[in-house]
Design a protein around this motif. Structure first.
Motif: not given
Lengths: 342, 689
Positions: B100-103, B251-257, B287-289, B333-341
């Motif tokens: 329940l808490c990724r970061r 939804g929030l992404w860990p980098e934003n923390a 943390a996830r790739p 091959r498109v890598i998705i920035p983590d804020h675009r969940m």
């Protein structure tokens, strides 16, 4: 004798001409030509005259009879014309009095709009389907990419009957039923009541109406979404209607678009109805989400689909200038009867 | 979401004027609902679609604007001036529920001096609808608005040993939140706790016991990534939507923390709130790739119906922050920035390309394939025919809601055992008037009568084609839904006229309307039988039978019900089953030869006991008259001194005709005699001369 006959004819003529009714004329006829009439009597009493005078008197009396008969016929015609005229005069009506009309009921604006929509989309090859109001949570949400216990459920506040049953929040759930039962090509429109957890107010009803549309085939494109819906908008709102498509979000379409039409009131110049934007939001649309296609067993690499949904109450409100949406369910006859010619 | 233009333009130098910003963002998916204020002080109200958690901040909107206008995006200053002790010496964090808490990140501010925040900050908060409180709280709110990362400030001195534990609440635990309310917690809720008890409900609201006060000298700043579903459920269970819980739910992404925490720390130092101690506590079990997606430009064009060049697609995605690598077969091959969940598959990239390319530039087309064969929907055809016939009988269509309540069912005297068995109940009704779905259209129609009567309209004749709901079969998953035709009439059917005063609707008007409906549908084998219905007058109710099947009923509203409803005039209700009628509807017509021989009409007046139904007399006439009777027409009913007491005289006009000859007087006399004989012997009737 001549004198007497002449006098008889003259008297008869005068009586005939002074007769003012068919009945009076008949009395004159009886007086002269009846069984005991004067001319008839005279003809019967020919034997009183000397033998040699009889032919002349007889001829004369016969002529007199014919003359009188002729005069009576003529007069009868005149009197009939007068009497007809009098009767017509007496039968005259006041054409401005109200008519006695059969009472005829009015249609409800929702069904008027539905019929028009079904006609417009029918011409584009869409067929009407219906489904249940009480729907499986699966068809209403899960199969449409809205998982259980997921924050995206907040978008549509829902009435629940049980854990697994909802009052459908859109008729899009019927898309799932159709796609599970049929193979492409599919072109369907789905009218029906839908439910959202909203209190009754001038712009919300907990029960309202939707028309959803679905096309599934090989090679359906986002351009088709625009083409089909722009054609609908022009046919429904008028040939000069402009449309615009804005990116939006629906869980079951990707890409998703909201379609606006140029304001029906101000035609784009800005007014209270369109909140001075010149545009009115009419419907949501998009290409079917690949998860939805997979859920019903279609391969998103082979077929694609488009879907759209519009609020029929909203469309009616705009089309007829209804200020308060509650009028659509109050059924005040003062409102409903305004649609007598719809 | 409120976004001040001036604040927005700080991150996008050279931002076009407000109107252009509103238009461009609206057309790329960030709908501007309204604009208030003048010139540079303009505040936009954007509606952020549910999938775009990354746009729930000023910086998020700036990122969109920069992309749409092709302008440079200026990032907020994150350089933190750290001083004093290492954070590890002051605080620790332990995540017990990593699902329940990724970061969970934290910094500590020491030597805190609580006071007001600077005026520029207060102004911005107020423009966004947030009330300034003190420098610490204002900075956390400011960063939440700026970057979309909710932060929480704890009074560190009130957390024993500075030990933070992120865990599920225990059943029976409770917390007093900063609004002073006691909240009962349950096991599925995530809390921030000290060694003993909860000090905050994760992602929703902090606790009173550790709230920052005037006297606070050390602050622990929290920036975490809590599970969106968990926060959403907790806010629903506790019925508390906060600025923080709304953002976590999307939804929030860990980098934003990290961004949020550093930005807040930087402001704490710069605004001299206190000293930011060295280092950061960073517990990051989730943390996830990064996600990557295959993009086929050819498929993008195939789905959109466009010919967008691949380089243009690439440019659009790069401007949005996606990283593209060439792959074989012309795909990326498109890598998705983590804020675009929200971007999880190729179709999501298709939308990204389309919305920046411009929906308006995509050509409108029509589907290329042949449409499927169309079959006219028989139900819709039936309904439209029913409406046509009923409107020509003077009935107006109504549209009612399908809800009803126990109270209305009671008013209509619908038996309660039926309520228990039959009603489809709503678990979360919106009001006591709408607690279940109707089992009969009567409940909705009486409402129409009542409303009109209350508005001084006592002459009403209406119909509705609508559904009723019942659990017929307790084992079926779905309730049984039947479409019914509902009829209701009250007062005069025709408006009084200078020639005719107009009659109030009665049983036979209603019956006539139903007969006309049935015949208009091509249903001729119908009959009526006396019946009962709890809502209707026991002596004035009939069921409608078609070929022996019960297809509905109608009758006068029971006087007791009418009184309860407050209706002045007597009213009639009817309900017929659509599906049963549709099954028997016939639009086949085979024209019969027109009669070639003359008809002979004879009248007959039959005196029977009052209780004898006229149908029995008619049946006898048809039976005795055999094939020579063409029609039977009841033209008078008489009760009075001319007939014995408790008797009535029914006067019929009978038309005789033969299809193949002119009937002689003798033939007519004979068959008429047979009829007289039949009626008198079977019904104990006498013939009035």
């Amino acid at each position: 004798m001549d004198e007497k006959a002449k006098k008889l004819i003259a008297e008869a003529k005068e009586s005939i001409e002074s007769a003012m009714s068919l009945q009076g004329l008949e009395e004159v006829r009886v007086k002269y030509l009846g069984k005991k009439g004067e001319i008839t009597q005279a003809l019967r009493s020919l034997s009183k005259y000397p033998q040699e005078e009889r032919p002349a008197i007889g001829r004369y009396l016969n002529e007199a009879r014919e003359t009188v008969e002729g005069m009576i016929e003529k007069r009868r015609g005149e009197i009939a014309a007068i009497e007809l005229e009098m009767r017509l005069k007496a039968e005259e009506v006041d054409v401005t009095l109200p008519g006695k009309r059969p009472s005829i009921g009015a249609r409800h604006p929702i069904s008027v709009v539905y019929e028009e929509l079904e006609l417009i989309f029918g011409h584009m090859g869409f067929q009407v389907y219906e489904g249940p109001d009480v729907e499986l949570d699966y068809n209403n949400f899960e199969a449409l990419n809205v998982p259980r216990n997921h924050p995206s459920r907040d978008i549509q506040d829902t009435f629940y009957i049980s854990q697994d049953l909802v009052l459908r929040t859109h008729t899009t759930c019927v898309d799932i039923r159709i796609m599970k039962a049929q193979k492409p090509p599919i072109r369907a429109i789905i009218p029906g009541k839908v439910y959202r957890f909203d209190a009754v107010d001038p712009s919300h009803l907990p029960v309202f109406h939707q028309l959803d549309g679905l096309v599934v085939d090989e090679g359906i494109t986002f351009g088709d979404v625009k083409g089909v819906l722009a054609r609908f908008a022009r046919e429904f709102f008028g040939p000069d209607t402009e449309v615009r498509f804005r990116p939006s979000y629906f869980p079951f379409t990707e890409p998703s678009a909201e379609m606006d039409v140029s304001c029906v009131l101000c035609h784009g110049s800005g007014c209270r109805l369109c909140k001075y934007t010149g545009w009115l939001e009419i419907l949501g649309s998009g290409l079917l989400h690949p998860k939805v296609l997979k859920e019903v067993g279609f391969d998103p690499e082979d077929v694609s689909g488009l879907a759209f949904g519009m609020g029929v109450d909203r469309v009616s409100v705009l089309k007829y200038g209804i200020e308060d949406i509650r009028l659509l369910v109050e059924n005040d006859m003062a409102f409903n009867l305004q649609f007598i010619h719809a | 979401m409120l976004v001040p233009y001036r604040w927005l333009s700080q991150y996008v130098p050279g931002l076009p004027p407000p109107d252009a910003v509103a238009e461009a963002l609206t057309m790329s998916g960030t709908a501007c609902e309204s604009i208030t204020g003048e010139g540079e002080d303009v505040v936009f109200d954007f509606e952020i679609t549910h999938d775009r958690a990354d746009c729930m901040s000023i910086f998020g909107i700036a990122r969109e604007a920069a992309c749409v206008f092709g302008l440079e995006l200026k990032h907020p200053d994150l350089r933190v001036n750290e001083e004093g002790p290492q954070v590890d010496e002051l605080a620790s964090v332990k995540i017990m529920s990593p699902d329940l808490c990724r970061r969970y990140m934290a910094r500590v501010i020491t030597e805190v001096k609580i006071g007001p925040s600077p005026e520029w900050m207060q102004k911005k908060l107020i423009a966004c609808g947030i009330r300034p409180i003190n420098n610490v709280v204002d900075i956390t709110n400011y960063v939440m608005l700026e970057l979309g990362q909710p932060l929480h400030a704890f009074d560190l001195d009130r957390i024993p040993d500075g030990a933070i534990i992120v865990r599920r609440a225990r059943d029976g635990e409770s917390i007093v939140t900063i609004d002073g309310e006691t909240r009962e917690l349950s096991e599925d809720m995530l809390v921030i706790a000290d060694k003993k008890s909860p000090v905050a409900i994760a992602g929703v609201m902090g606790g009173e016991s550790t709230e920052v006060q005037e006297s606070t000298t050390q602050v622990l700043l929290e920036a975490a990534t809590f599970d969106s579903v968990s926060v959403w459920r907790t806010q629903r269970a506790l019925k508390m939507r906060t600025e923080a819980s709304v953002r976590f739910s999307r939804g929030l992404w860990p980098e934003n923390a990290r961004l949020g925490l550093d930005r807040a720390a930087m402001l704490m130092a710069e605004l001299k709130v206190g000293k930011v101690s060295r280092g950061t506590v960073d517990e990051y079990p989730g943390a996830r790739p990064p996600i990557h997606i295959r993009l086929r430009p050819e498929r993008v064009n195939r789905l959109l119906g466009t010919v967008i060049p691949r380089d243009e697609m690439k440019l659009i995605l790069m401007r949005l922050g996606f990283i593209l690598n060439e792959r074989d077969e012309g795909s990326y091959r498109v890598i998705i920035p983590d804020h675009r969940m929200d971007v999880l598959q190729e179709e999501d990239l298709v939308e990204e390309i389309a919305r920046i390319y411009g929906y308006d530039k995509i050509p409108a087309t029509v589907p290329k394939g042949a449409p499927p064969e169309i079959r006219l929907n028989p139900e819709r055809r039936f309904e439209s025919k029913v409406g046509e016939i009923l409107r020509s009988s003077g009935l107006t269509e109504v549209n009612t809601m399908t809800f009803t309540s126990e109270a209305v069912c009671d008013e209509l005297r619908l038996p309660s055992e039926d309520i228990e068995r039959g009603k489809v109940k709503i678990k979360n009704p919106i009001s006591s008037d709408y607690t279940m779905l109707r089992t009969t259209l009567f409940v909705s129609l009486v409402d129409v009568l009542r409303r009109n009567a209350s508005r001084q309209r006592d002459d009403v004749a209406v119909y509705e084609i609508g559904k009723v709901f019942r659990w017929h079969d307790p084992d079926s998953i779905l309730p049984c839904e039947r479409k019914m035709i509902g009829l209701a009439a009250m007062g005069k059917l025709e408006q009084p006229n200078w020639r005719t005063p107009g009659e109030d609707v009665d049983f036979f008007h209603m019956k006539g309307i139903i007969e006309a409906l049935l015949e208009g549908l091509g249903i001729f084998g119908y009959s009526f039988e006396k019946a009962t219905h709890p809502t209707l007058h026991p002596g004035r109710t009939a069921k409608v039978l078609v070929e022996g099947e019960d297809i509905g009923c109608f009758g006068q509203i029971h006087p007791a019900v009418r009184e309860a409803l407050g209706l002045k005039k007597s009213a009639y209700l009817g309900e017929l089953d659509c599906e049963k009628l549709l099954r028997r509807m016939s639009q086949d017509i085979k024209v019969r030869q027109l009669p070639r021989f003359p008809a002979v009409t004879r009248d007959i007046a039959v005196v029977v006991q009052r209780g004898v139904e006229s149908r029995r007399v008619e049946d006898k006439i048809w039976e005795a008259g055999e094939s020579l009777v063409e029609s039977v027409h009841l033209f008078d009913i008489y009760e009075g001194p001319q007939v014995p007491p408790d008797h009535k005289s029914l006067a019929y006009s009978i038309t005789y005709r033969s299809p193949d000859r002119t009937l002689t007087d003798e033939e007519v006399a004979e068959v008429h005699g047979r009829i007289v004989e039949g009626i008198t012997s079977a019904l104990g009737a006498s013939i009035r001369s």
